[in-house]
Design a protein around this motif. Structure first.
Motif, short mmCIF file in Angstrom:
data_model
loop_
_atom_site.label_atom_id
_atom_site.label_comp_id
_atom_site.label_asym_id
_atom_site.label_seq_id
_atom_site.Cartn_x
_atom_site.Cartn_y
_atom_site.Cartn_z
N ALA A 82 0.81 -1.22 0.00
CA ALA A 82 0.00 0.00 0.00
C ALA A 82 0.84 1.27 0.00
O ALA A 82 0.77 2.08 -0.93
CB ALA A 82 -0.95 0.00 1.19
N LEU A 125 -1.69 -0.74 -4.01
CA LEU A 125 -3.04 -0.52 -3.48
C LEU A 125 -3.38 0.96 -3.40
O LEU A 125 -4.50 1.37 -3.76
CB LEU A 125 -3.18 -1.17 -2.09
CG LEU A 125 -3.06 -2.69 -2.02
CD1 LEU A 125 -3.26 -3.18 -0.59
CD2 LEU A 125 -4.07 -3.38 -2.94
N ILE A 129 -6.36 3.36 -5.69
CA ILE A 129 -7.50 4.10 -5.15
C ILE A 129 -7.22 5.60 -5.05
O ILE A 129 -8.01 6.34 -4.47
CB ILE A 129 -7.89 3.57 -3.75
CG1 ILE A 129 -6.77 3.82 -2.74
CG2 ILE A 129 -8.28 2.10 -3.81
CD1 ILE A 129 -7.20 3.64 -1.31
N VAL A 158 -9.85 -1.98 1.70
CA VAL A 158 -9.79 -1.68 0.26
C VAL A 158 -10.94 -2.34 -0.48
O VAL A 158 -11.62 -1.71 -1.31
CB VAL A 158 -8.44 -2.15 -0.33
CG1 VAL A 158 -8.40 -1.92 -1.84
CG2 VAL A 158 -7.29 -1.43 0.33
N ILE A 164 -8.09 3.52 2.02
CA ILE A 164 -7.00 3.12 2.92
C ILE A 164 -6.85 4.22 3.96
O ILE A 164 -6.81 5.41 3.62
CB ILE A 164 -5.68 2.92 2.16
CG1 ILE A 164 -5.76 1.70 1.24
CG2 ILE A 164 -4.51 2.74 3.13
CD1 ILE A 164 -4.55 1.51 0.36
#
Length: 307
Positions: A82, A125, A129, A158, A164
């Motif tokens: 992430a 990740l 997003i 997620v 996040i």
């Protein structure tokens, strides 16, 4: 990259996938269509080599979306998947501040600035997003079963809310949900909490008719008789107890290899000398080479004679 509209129906999904060289069965096309329509993650499970990863790549091409791939591995954590902070750069900033004019205001400003966006390293990740993404991407979380079980807990936020939480910054949420595809080779069970957030489909090896269609699509120059024998041989080979059964990718690669050798039909010598293209473990090759190859080829000829 220009984004295109989502498929309008299951039949449209089948057609668009085929236009991008992915031969899907109807149940898979239905699950893909629903995942796109309902904005739900798609969880694909099955044996290696059945085309799970390829569906994400195909969707990215088909919809004109960037593909962001997170390849899972043992020990994968939040920093690898992430985000993480750029500690060397933060330390450099601290050193520079130490040589600047002293003062409470300077220290407070530095404390606030150290955990700002400019020190943030975005991994897959967080990239997927990011609210400033011009086009929602396709996020491929590949071979989730390779990661440790605790990693799955990181994914829940997620998969549920496409967001996040970064303690130092707050919540980062996608302006528009990415298309999420998760794959697993089922070397271990994935937790129910992950599966509940997804639409699930088991991707099996294709039957002979679909494998022949895939081969015609991916290797259009293959001689018809050779292609038919390759499909029949591979289908029979998958009934043998092997450590790693050949997948669709191996069928395609073997066909190309045989064409490079100017093969017109399968014969024992050619099959035996090219098994390393089709099988990836020496124990499997040793088990098939020689007598088993002869038996499978004879069975292929007998079936053709009675077909």
């Amino acid at each position: 990259m220009t984004s295109t509209s989502l498929p309008a129906s299951i039949d449209d999904t089948l057609t668009q996938l085929l236009q991008h060289d992915y031969v899907a069965e109807r149940t898979l096309a239905t699950t893909v269509f629903l995942a796109l329509k309902l904005e739900r993650p798609l969880f694909l499970e099955g044996e290696p080599g059945t085309g799970k990863t390829e569906i994400a790549k195909t969707l990215a091409r088909m919809l004109g979306r960037p593909l962001i791939r997170l390849q899972c591995y043992e020990g994968l954590d939040l920093a690898g998947a992430a985000y993480e902070w750029n500690y060397p750069r933060q330390m450099m900033e601290i050193r520079l501040a130490e040589h600047a004019a002293p003062g409470q205001a300077t220290r407070e400003a530095l404390g606030r600035d150290l955990f700002s966006e400019r020190f943030l390293i975005r991994r897959a990740l967080l990239q997927a997003i990011s609210p400033d993404q011009p086009v929602p991407p396709v996020l491929l979380i590949d071979e989730l079963d390779r990661a440790d079980e605790p990693f799955e807990a990181f994914l829940l936020e997620v998969l549920s809310d496409f967001q996040i939480t970064i303690p130092e910054l707050g919540v980062v949420q996608a302006a528009h949900p990415p298309i999420v595809v998760l794959t697993s080779n089922r070397t271990r069970e994935i937790h129910d909490a992950v599966k509940r957030r997804c639409l699930y489909h088991w991707v099996d090896f294709p039957d002979a008719a679909r494998e022949a269609q895939i081969l015609a699509q991916r290797v259009p120059g293959a001689p018809e008789k050779l292609a038919a024998e390759i499909v029949a041989f591979v289908q029979q080979l998958r009934a043998v107890e092997l450590y790693k059964l050949p997948g669709i990718a191996e069928t395609i690669e073997w066909t190309r290899a045989l064409m490079a050798l100017d093969a017109v039909v399968l014969d024992p010598q050619t099959v035996n000398t090219t098994l390393g293209v089709l099988l990836k473990y020496q124990d499997d090759i040793a088990k098939v080479q020689g007598g088993e190859v002869a038996r499978l080829l004879q069975q292929l000829r007998d079936n053709a004679a009675h077909g």
